[in-house]
Motif scaffolding. Structure first.
Motif, PDB file in Angstrom:
ATOM      1  N   THR A  29      55.851  35.497  31.315  1.00 24.66           N
ATOM      2  CA  THR A  29      56.549  36.525  32.073  1.00 24.66           C
ATOM      3  C   THR A  29      56.073  37.913  31.662  1.00 24.66           C
ATOM      4  OG1 THR A  29      58.773  37.213  32.813  1.00 24.66           O
ATOM      5  CG2 THR A  29      58.550  36.584  30.505  1.00 24.66           C
ATOM      6  N   GLY A  30      56.652  38.933  32.266  1.00 22.03           N
ATOM      7  CA  GLY A  30      56.234  40.303  31.989  1.00 22.03           C
ATOM      8  C   GLY A  30      56.227  41.105  33.278  1.00 22.03           C
ATOM      9  N   THR A  31      56.317  42.405  33.140  1.00 22.67           N
ATOM     10  CA  THR A  31      56.272  43.317  34.274  1.00 22.67           C
ATOM     11  C   THR A  31      54.990  43.077  35.088  1.00 22.67           C
ATOM     12  OG1 THR A  31      57.370  44.932  32.845  1.00 22.67           O
ATOM     13  CG2 THR A  31      56.358  45.794  34.844  1.00 22.67           C
ATOM     14  N   PRO A  32      55.051  43.177  36.433  1.00 22.81           N
ATOM     15  CA  PRO A  32      53.821  43.069  37.219  1.00 22.81           C
ATOM     16  C   PRO A  32      52.719  43.986  36.659  1.00 22.81           C
ATOM     17  CG  PRO A  32      55.704  43.105  38.681  1.00 22.81           C
ATOM     18  CD  PRO A  32      56.234  43.332  37.278  1.00 22.81           C
ATOM     19  N   GLY A  33      51.510  43.447  36.546  1.00 20.10           N
ATOM     20  CA  GLY A  33      50.387  44.230  36.040  1.00 20.10           C
ATOM     21  C   GLY A  33      50.080  43.990  34.568  1.00 20.10           C
ATOM     22  N   THR A  34      50.961  43.256  33.884  1.00 19.99           N
ATOM     23  CA  THR A  34      50.711  43.012  32.458  1.00 19.99           C
ATOM     24  C   THR A  34      49.640  41.934  32.247  1.00 19.99           C
ATOM     25  OG1 THR A  34      52.678  41.597  32.427  1.00 19.99           O
ATOM     26  CG2 THR A  34      52.938  43.829  31.580  1.00 19.99           C
ATOM     27  N   GLY A  35      49.256  41.243  33.322  1.00 18.95           N
ATOM     28  CA  GLY A  35      48.124  40.317  33.214  1.00 18.95           C
ATOM     29  C   GLY A  35      48.467  38.844  33.187  1.00 18.95           C
ATOM     30  N   LYS A  36      49.648  38.498  33.688  1.00 18.32           N
ATOM     31  CA  LYS A  36      50.069  37.089  33.670  1.00 18.32           C
ATOM     32  C   LYS A  36      49.097  36.180  34.424  1.00 18.32           C
ATOM     33  CE  LYS A  36      53.881  38.206  35.754  1.00 18.32           C
ATOM     34  NZ  LYS A  36      53.720  39.683  35.804  1.00 18.32           N
ATOM     35  N   THR A  37      48.790  36.565  35.670  1.00 20.00           N
ATOM     36  CA  THR A  37      47.952  35.692  36.496  1.00 20.00           C
ATOM     37  C   THR A  37      46.530  35.600  35.931  1.00 20.00           C
ATOM     38  OG1 THR A  37      49.324  36.135  38.421  1.00 20.00           O
ATOM     39  CG2 THR A  37      47.122  35.274  38.857  1.00 20.00           C
ATOM     40  N   SER A  38      46.019  36.725  35.403  1.00 19.35           N
ATOM     41  CA  SER A  38      44.678  36.698  34.795  1.00 19.35           C
ATOM     42  C   SER A  38      44.636  35.705  33.636  1.00 19.35           C
ATOM     43  CB  SER A  38      44.292  38.088  34.283  1.00 19.35           C
ATOM     44  OG  SER A  38      44.400  39.028  35.315  1.00 19.35           O
ATOM     45  N   VAL A  39      45.663  35.735  32.798  1.00 16.22           N
ATOM     46  CA  VAL A  39      45.730  34.808  31.664  1.00 16.22           C
ATOM     47  C   VAL A  39      45.878  33.369  32.175  1.00 16.22           C
ATOM     48  CG1 VAL A  39      47.217  34.073  29.746  1.00 16.22           C
ATOM     49  CG2 VAL A  39      46.575  36.481  29.964  1.00 16.22           C
ATOM     50  N   CYS A  40      46.707  33.196  33.196  1.00 19.51           N
ATOM     51  CA  CYS A  40      46.941  31.838  33.716  1.00 19.51           C
ATOM     52  C   CYS A  40      45.688  31.221  34.326  1.00 19.51           C
ATOM     53  CB  CYS A  40      48.082  31.848  34.736  1.00 19.51           C
ATOM     54  SG  CYS A  40      49.686  31.842  33.924  1.00 19.51           S
ATOM     55  N   ARG A  41      44.847  32.059  34.936  1.00 14.94           N
ATOM     56  CA  ARG A  41      43.607  31.517  35.510  1.00 14.94           C
ATOM     57  C   ARG A  41      42.714  30.956  34.397  1.00 14.94           C
ATOM     58  NH1 ARG A  41      44.944  31.590  40.391  1.00 14.94           N
ATOM     59  NH2 ARG A  41      45.412  33.496  41.528  1.00 14.94           N
ATOM     60  N   ILE A  42      42.715  31.633  33.254  1.00 16.35           N
ATOM     61  CA  ILE A  42      41.917  31.132  32.127  1.00 16.35           C
ATOM     62  C   ILE A  42      42.564  29.864  31.565  1.00 16.35           C
ATOM     63  CG2 ILE A  42      40.875  31.696  29.894  1.00 16.35           C
ATOM     64  CD1 ILE A  42      41.206  34.697  30.662  1.00 16.35           C
ATOM     65  N   LEU A  43      43.888  29.870  31.451  1.00 20.37           N
ATOM     66  CA  LEU A  43      44.587  28.667  30.973  1.00 20.37           C
ATOM     67  C   LEU A  43      44.255  27.470  31.863  1.00 20.37           C
ATOM     68  CD1 LEU A  43      48.132  30.128  30.144  1.00 20.37           C
ATOM     69  CD2 LEU A  43      46.548  29.134  28.479  1.00 20.37           C
ATOM     70  N   GLU A  44      44.239  27.711  33.181  1.00 20.95           N
ATOM     71  CA  GLU A  44      43.914  26.627  34.123  1.00 20.95           C
ATOM     72  C   GLU A  44      42.498  26.115  33.896  1.00 20.95           C
ATOM     73  OE1 GLU A  44      45.032  28.790  37.749  1.00 20.95           O
ATOM     74  OE2 GLU A  44      46.309  27.084  38.265  1.00 20.95           O
ATOM     75  N   ALA A  45      41.572  27.066  33.668  1.00 21.04           N
ATOM     76  CA  ALA A  45      40.171  26.674  33.417  1.00 21.04           C
ATOM     77  C   ALA A  45      40.073  25.864  32.124  1.00 21.04           C
ATOM     78  CB  ALA A  45      39.295  27.921  33.342  1.00 21.04           C
ATOM     79  N   HIS A  46      41.024  26.078  31.211  1.00 21.53           N
ATOM     80  CA  HIS A  46      41.045  25.324  29.962  1.00 21.53           C
ATOM     81  C   HIS A  46      41.877  24.043  30.082  1.00 21.53           C
ATOM     82  CE1 HIS A  46      39.895  29.037  27.275  1.00 21.53           C
ATOM     83  NE2 HIS A  46      39.039  28.796  28.247  1.00 21.53           N
ATOM     84  N   GLY A  47      42.272  23.711  31.306  1.00 27.44           N
ATOM     85  CA  GLY A  47      42.927  22.427  31.540  1.00 27.44           C
ATOM     86  C   GLY A  47      44.453  22.439  31.559  1.00 27.44           C
ATOM     87  N   TYR A  48      45.043  23.607  31.405  1.00 29.38           N
ATOM     88  CA  TYR A  48      46.510  23.665  31.461  1.00 29.38           C
ATOM     89  C   TYR A  48      46.990  23.626  32.903  1.00 29.38           C
ATOM     90  CZ  TYR A  48      46.819  24.958  26.538  1.00 29.38           C
ATOM     91  OH  TYR A  48      46.743  24.959  25.177  1.00 29.38           O
ATOM     92  N   ARG A  49      48.171  23.028  33.070  1.00 27.18           N
ATOM     93  CA  ARG A  49      48.783  23.015  34.391  1.00 27.18           C
ATOM     94  C   ARG A  49      49.609  24.289  34.565  1.00 27.18           C
ATOM     95  NH1 ARG A  49      52.048  18.882  37.963  1.00 27.18           N
ATOM     96  NH2 ARG A  49      54.006  19.500  37.007  1.00 27.18           N
ATOM     97  N   VAL A  50      49.375  24.990  35.662  1.00 27.36           N
ATOM     98  CA  VAL A  50      50.073  26.262  35.909  1.00 27.36           C
ATOM     99  C   VAL A  50      50.757  26.208  37.268  1.00 27.36           C
ATOM    100  CG1 VAL A  50      49.771  28.753  36.295  1.00 27.36           C
ATOM    101  CG2 VAL A  50      48.413  27.611  34.517  1.00 27.36           C
ATOM    102  N   ILE A  51      51.977  26.688  37.337  1.00 27.10           N
ATOM    103  CA  ILE A  51      52.617  26.921  38.637  1.00 27.10           C
ATOM    104  C   ILE A  51      52.671  28.431  38.843  1.00 27.10           C
ATOM    105  CG2 ILE A  51      54.740  26.733  39.999  1.00 27.10           C
ATOM    106  CD1 ILE A  51      55.375  24.149  38.496  1.00 27.10           C
ATOM    107  N   HIS A  52      51.988  28.905  39.887  1.00 25.99           N
ATOM    108  CA  HIS A  52      52.030  30.328  40.244  1.00 25.99           C
ATOM    109  C   HIS A  52      53.248  30.513  41.148  1.00 25.99           C
ATOM    110  CE1 HIS A  52      48.073  31.117  38.539  1.00 25.99           C
ATOM    111  NE2 HIS A  52      47.685  29.984  39.096  1.00 25.99           N
ATOM    112  N   MET A  53      54.310  31.032  40.573  1.00 23.41           N
ATOM    113  CA  MET A  53      55.579  31.060  41.299  1.00 23.41           C
ATOM    114  C   MET A  53      55.535  31.911  42.560  1.00 23.41           C
ATOM    115  SD  MET A  53      58.887  30.691  38.887  1.00 23.41           S
ATOM    116  CE  MET A  53      59.900  32.019  39.481  1.00 23.41           C
TER     117      MET A  53
END
Ligand code: ADP
Ligand code: MN
Length: 162
Positions: free
Chosen positions: A6-30
């Motif tokens: 979580t975090g205020t919009p712009g703090t980089g959540k989705t950017s981090v999640c894209r890398i997590l996904e590339a590393h095999g983590y399951r992500v739900i983009h709410m």
């Protein structure tokens, strides 16, 4: 198990999640889920956003996660309303302003979000709602570095170290 990013919009959540996904983590983009499955009660035209129906979002996320024992990461500035364990991304106001302007947010939306970050809104709500809250400062750091911290926290949570 669900871990919220979580975090205020712009703090980089989705950017981090894209890398997590590339590393095999399951992500739900709410955000995507809410829009694609119409899990909102209202469209707020003035603020250019939708008002999520959190009961339905919660049910749908639980359905998607099922009884999967693997970790699922929730990418959302509202993840702390759903997950018990959250990682809050933070960004210094001056840098957050730059990131949101570069994203062509309106003046008022930039101001609203920067104010929320200054007042620690997401952190305060997280501490109020969640059992475990971690904070990662993203200021002056690459998303890749931030993601390493996030992965370390996830590993710690999963092994029950802290
Ligand atoms: P959020 O999902 O939290 O709203 P995004 O990941 O979409 O944030 O990032 C918002 C903007 O900031 C994007 O333009 C992105 O490229 C940029 N950004 C994300 N993380 C960083 C970072 N660590 N350093 C600099 N810019 C970043
Ligand atoms: Mn995002």
């Amino acid at each position: 198990m669900i871990i919220g990013l979580t975090g205020t919009p712009g703090t980089g959540k989705t950017s981090v999640c894209r890398i997590l996904e590339a590393h095999g983590y399951r992500v739900i983009h709410m955000n995507e889920l809410i829009k694609s499955e119409h899990l909102y009660s209202e469209v707020d035209k003035e603020r250019d956003t939708v008002v999520a129906d959190m009961d339905r979002v919660f049910s749908r996320v639980c359905e998607l996660v099922g009884d999967d024992s693997d970790v699922t990461i929730l990418d959302s500035h509202m993840a702390h309303h759903i997950a018990d364990t959250v990682i809050v991304l933070r960004t210094a106001p001056s840098e957050l302003t730059q990131r949101l302007k570069a994203r062509s947010y309106s003046e008022s939306k930039v101001q609203e979000n920067v104010e929320a970050e200054c007042l620690d809104v997401v952190l305060v709500e997280s501490v109020e709602w969640c059992q475990k809250v971690y904070e990662v400062d993203t200021t002056g750091r690459m998303a890749e570095d931030v993601e390493e911290d996030v992965e370390r926290i996830i590993s710690g949570v999963l092994s029950g170290d802290d």
